[in-house]
Design a protein around this motif. Structure first.
Motif, PDB file in Angstrom:
ATOM      1  N   ILE A 103       0.833  -1.205   0.000  1.00  0.00           N
ATOM      2  CA  ILE A 103       0.000   0.000   0.000  1.00  0.00           C
ATOM      3  C   ILE A 103       0.865   1.251   0.000  1.00  0.00           C
ATOM      4  O   ILE A 103       0.593   2.220  -0.712  1.00  0.00           O
ATOM      5  CB  ILE A 103      -0.945  -0.007   1.213  1.00  0.00           C
ATOM      6  CG1 ILE A 103      -1.945  -1.155   1.103  1.00  0.00           C
ATOM      7  CG2 ILE A 103      -1.686   1.329   1.326  1.00  0.00           C
ATOM      8  CD1 ILE A 103      -2.754  -1.399   2.352  1.00  0.00           C
ATOM      9  N   LYS A 104       1.940   1.225   0.792  1.00  0.00           N
ATOM     10  CA  LYS A 104       2.800   2.401   0.897  1.00  0.00           C
ATOM     11  C   LYS A 104       3.608   2.645  -0.376  1.00  0.00           C
ATOM     12  O   LYS A 104       4.097   3.755  -0.598  1.00  0.00           O
ATOM     13  CB  LYS A 104       3.731   2.258   2.110  1.00  0.00           C
ATOM     14  CG  LYS A 104       3.030   2.498   3.436  1.00  0.00           C
ATOM     15  CD  LYS A 104       3.998   2.452   4.592  1.00  0.00           C
ATOM     16  CE  LYS A 104       3.327   2.863   5.892  1.00  0.00           C
ATOM     17  NZ  LYS A 104       2.972   4.286   5.934  1.00  0.00           N
ATOM     18  N   LEU A 143      -6.061   4.609  -5.028  1.00  0.00           N
ATOM     19  CA  LEU A 143      -5.691   5.634  -4.058  1.00  0.00           C
ATOM     20  C   LEU A 143      -6.825   6.617  -3.775  1.00  0.00           C
ATOM     21  O   LEU A 143      -6.974   7.086  -2.639  1.00  0.00           O
ATOM     22  CB  LEU A 143      -4.470   6.409  -4.573  1.00  0.00           C
ATOM     23  CG  LEU A 143      -3.158   5.632  -4.655  1.00  0.00           C
ATOM     24  CD1 LEU A 143      -2.095   6.463  -5.365  1.00  0.00           C
ATOM     25  CD2 LEU A 143      -2.674   5.256  -3.255  1.00  0.00           C
ATOM     26  N   ASP A 188       3.465  -6.833  -6.582  1.00  0.00           N
ATOM     27  CA  ASP A 188       2.632  -5.736  -6.066  1.00  0.00           C
ATOM     28  C   ASP A 188       1.358  -5.607  -6.881  1.00  0.00           C
ATOM     29  O   ASP A 188       0.256  -5.514  -6.332  1.00  0.00           O
ATOM     30  CB  ASP A 188       3.410  -4.416  -6.109  1.00  0.00           C
ATOM     31  CG  ASP A 188       4.486  -4.321  -5.049  1.00  0.00           C
ATOM     32  OD1 ASP A 188       4.561  -5.208  -4.174  1.00  0.00           O
ATOM     33  OD2 ASP A 188       5.270  -3.344  -5.097  1.00  0.00           O
ATOM     34  N   LEU A 205       2.231   2.283  -3.416  1.00  0.00           N
ATOM     35  CA  LEU A 205       1.304   2.756  -4.449  1.00  0.00           C
ATOM     36  C   LEU A 205       1.472   4.242  -4.772  1.00  0.00           C
ATOM     37  O   LEU A 205       1.497   4.614  -5.954  1.00  0.00           O
ATOM     38  CB  LEU A 205      -0.146   2.460  -4.046  1.00  0.00           C
ATOM     39  CG  LEU A 205      -0.579   0.993  -4.073  1.00  0.00           C
ATOM     40  CD1 LEU A 205      -2.022   0.871  -3.588  1.00  0.00           C
ATOM     41  CD2 LEU A 205      -0.441   0.405  -5.475  1.00  0.00           C
TER      42      LEU A 205
END
Length: 212
Positions: free
Chosen positions: A12-13, A79, A52, A15
């Motif tokens: 997530i970080k 996002l 990912d 993205l």
């Protein structure tokens, strides 16, 4: 687009970083990019890039690569959702709060700043980025009327401790936290992004002082 039940926090970080690089590539007129090229930009491996993206069903075809604008659009959906900006309040209208509010108010970030709160009477009836600054004692009634989802904390540690519980009870679902107090420990069911500027600065100092 199939998404795994639980996507890890490190993925997530990454993205936003993918999105930032793809935005730059799109602005340069680039149409396609391979996983190897993207991995080189990201400082990781092509395998990691593919892993990912597979968390979200994958965005390209093996051996063909990715269409930059399509990939950017798909990551943007992850996002920013459907484009509805998250209603946000900011606690602390000092120098840091003023700087952060300017960043939040940019339309591209997915947030809508609707209220700012402080305890300094000299700031009441003033505005930050066109948003009025309210006395902190009006926080409960404001939240009851406008139902903000996110609170940004630009206050000292003790002030964050004092106000966090109330904000949770008022319905806040997430914190962008610039105080030196880790809210995620006390409120594990609330989404928290802790920002420690000092940690980043100290890490830079260590790396500079320990270069081979």
């Amino acid at each position: 687009m199939a998404i795994q039940n639980k996507v890890s926090l490190p993925v997530i970080k990454r993205l936003p970083k993918y999105y930032r690089y793809l935005t730059n590539l799109s602005a340069e007129g680039r149409e396609k990019i391979s996983s190897s090229e993207l991995a080189h930009m990201m400082g990781t491996t092509a395998s990691q890039v593919r892993q990912d993206f597979n968390c979200f069903g994958g965005f390209g075809q093996q051996g063909i690569g990715y269409k930059v604008d399509v990939l950017r659009g798909e990551i943007g959906k992850l996002l920013f959702g459907d484009g509805e900006r998250l209603s946000t309040i900011l606690i602390g209208a000092g120098h840091l709060g003023s700087a952060v509010s300017s960043f939040i108010s940019r339309d591209t970030n997915g947030y809508r700043l609707i209220g700012v709160f402080d305890i300094n009477p000299a700031l009441f009836d003033k505005e930050i980025c066109g948003v009025p600054i309210h006395p902190l004692h009006e926080l409960e009634s404001f939240c009851a009327e406008y139902h903000p989802e996110v609170a940004v904390l630009c206050v000292p540690r003790q002030s964050a401790i004092d106000v966090a519980g109330s904000l949770v009870s008022y319905g806040i679902k997430g914190f962008w936290n610039f105080s030196h107090y880790d809210l995620s420990v006390e409120y594990p069911d609330i989404t928290v992004e802790n920002v420690h500027l000092g940690d980043s600065l100290m890490s830079l100092g260590y790396r500079l002082r320990n270069q081979e």
